[in-house]
Design an enzyme around this catalytic site. Structure first.
Site, short mmCIF file in Angstrom:
data_model
loop_
_atom_site.label_atom_id
_atom_site.label_comp_id
_atom_site.label_asym_id
_atom_site.label_seq_id
_atom_site.Cartn_x
_atom_site.Cartn_y
_atom_site.Cartn_z
N CYS A 98 -0.38 7.16 10.08
CA CYS A 98 -0.41 8.62 9.93
C CYS A 98 -1.71 9.15 10.54
CB CYS A 98 -0.34 9.01 8.46
SG CYS A 98 -0.48 10.80 8.24
N GLU A 128 -3.34 0.72 3.01
CA GLU A 128 -4.22 1.74 3.62
C GLU A 128 -5.69 1.38 3.39
OE1 GLU A 128 -3.54 5.92 2.61
OE2 GLU A 128 -5.62 6.35 3.12
S1 SF4 Z 1 -1.54 10.44 4.64
FE1 SF4 Z 1 0.37 9.52 3.85
S2 SF4 Z 1 1.17 11.03 2.40
FE2 SF4 Z 1 -0.37 12.08 3.65
S3 SF4 Z 1 0.73 13.05 5.36
FE3 SF4 Z 1 0.08 11.00 6.04
S4 SF4 Z 1 1.77 9.63 5.57
FE4 SF4 Z 1 2.09 11.51 4.39
#
Ligand code: SF4
Length: 308
Positions: A98, A128
């Site tokens: 992400c 993460e």
């Molecule tokens: S950090 Fe995780 S929960 Fe937040 S937008 Fe990105 S994927 Fe979605």
């Protein structure tokens, strides 16, 4: 007998999850099966089973990826060592990390380069956390609680910074940051909060639900950090709350004597699962379904250029 169902808003998929799933699907359609994915691309059993049926193979160790294959990193990000290994193996790689996790990676690199030691607020063992702490070779510490802050020993209290996992409890993290600032007054903060917009908005929506409901159901998988936090936020407000992966796990007795049931979903849980949960609660006798107004989310993350 349950009378009403109230749906949280926003709930379910965030922009990072949408993008990560689209990356796997697009890679499958461009390059054909199998496509290898390091770790569950997002923490939801339904999503992972669906992608597996389409030809994705989920692995933890790159040794399980044949030479010449296509590999995708999960939305949670990977340590540098994994990137280096994939490069050495000559794999075709697409990164579904992400962008809001990547932002924290960039922050860690910047702080490390500036000579700081870095404290990460997060949950041990979460991918993460492993990915973010694995961006630098040394000088990072993990704290999970205010108690951890009290016992933490750092080498350079005068050159210290903190970052956090993106999917933590907003309230709990605020307390941990306050404890860090009290113990290490010179500590540097990230430029922008690391807890992401989706986590923040979903927790705010659950707080709103909790004000009106006597039971809250969170749709999410057991390994989903942000879904677990939603259940905790509700429980901390004194509301009975359960997290279920799907409708078949609902227990009829939870609904005995409840008037208003709130339903929400973690950022990796698809709406189809929410609909099935609502249908089941209606079968238990709920008579009406309404929805909170909530914040409108407009964040969209682009796919990598080669997959557009
Ligand atoms: S950090 Fe995780 S929960 Fe937040 S937008 Fe990105 S994927 Fe979605």
């Amino acid at each position: 007998m349950t009378k009403t169902i109230m749906l949280a808003n926003p709930r379910g998929f965030c922009a990072g999850v949408d993008r990560a799933i689209a990356i796997v699907e697009r890679a499958l359609s461009l390059y054909g099966a199998p496509i290898y994915v390091r770790h569950e691309v997002v923490h939801n059993r339904f999503v992972v089973d669906d992608l597996r049926a389409k030809g994705a193979i989920f692995i933890e160790d790159l040794h399980d990826v044949p030479v010449g294959s296509t590999l995708i990193y999960s939305a949670h990000g990977v340590p540098l060592s994994v990137r280096e290994q994939a490069e050495q193996m000559g794999l075709r790689v697409f990164d579904a990390t992400c962008p809001l996790v990547t932002k924290v990676h960039v922050e860690v690199k910047r702080m490390h380069k500036a000579g700081m030691e870095i404290i990460m607020i997060g949950h041990e063992g979460h991918p993460e956390v492993e990915g973010t702490m694995g961006r630098v070779a040394s000088g990072m510490y993990l704290v999970e609680s205010v108690e951890d802050v009290a016992t933490l020993q750092v080498r350079k209290p005068e050159a210290l910074a903190y970052v956090s996992q993106t999917t933590l409890s907003v309230d709990e993290t605020r307390d941990i940051i306050a404890a860090l600032k009290a113990r290490f007054p010179l500590i540097n903060s990230p430029k922008k909060d690391d807890i992401c917009y989706a986590t923040q908005n979903r927790q705010d929506a659950v707080k709103e639900l909790a004000a009106d409901c006597d039971l809250i159901i969170v749709v999410g998988s057991p390994n989903s950090s942000n879904s677990n936090r939603l259940r905790e936020v509700a429980a901390l407000r004194g509301v009975e709350a359960y997290m279920v992966d799907n409708a078949s796990l609902l227990q009829p007795e939870w609904f005995d004597g409840k008037q208003h049931v709130g339903v929400t979903a973690g950022a990796s849980a698809p709406e189809v699962l929410v609909s099935a949960v609502v249908k089941q609660i209606k079968a238990y006798g709920a008579e009406s379904v309404s929805e909170l107004d909530g914040v409108k989310e407009s964040t969209v993350f682009a796919l990598p250029p080669a997959l557009r």
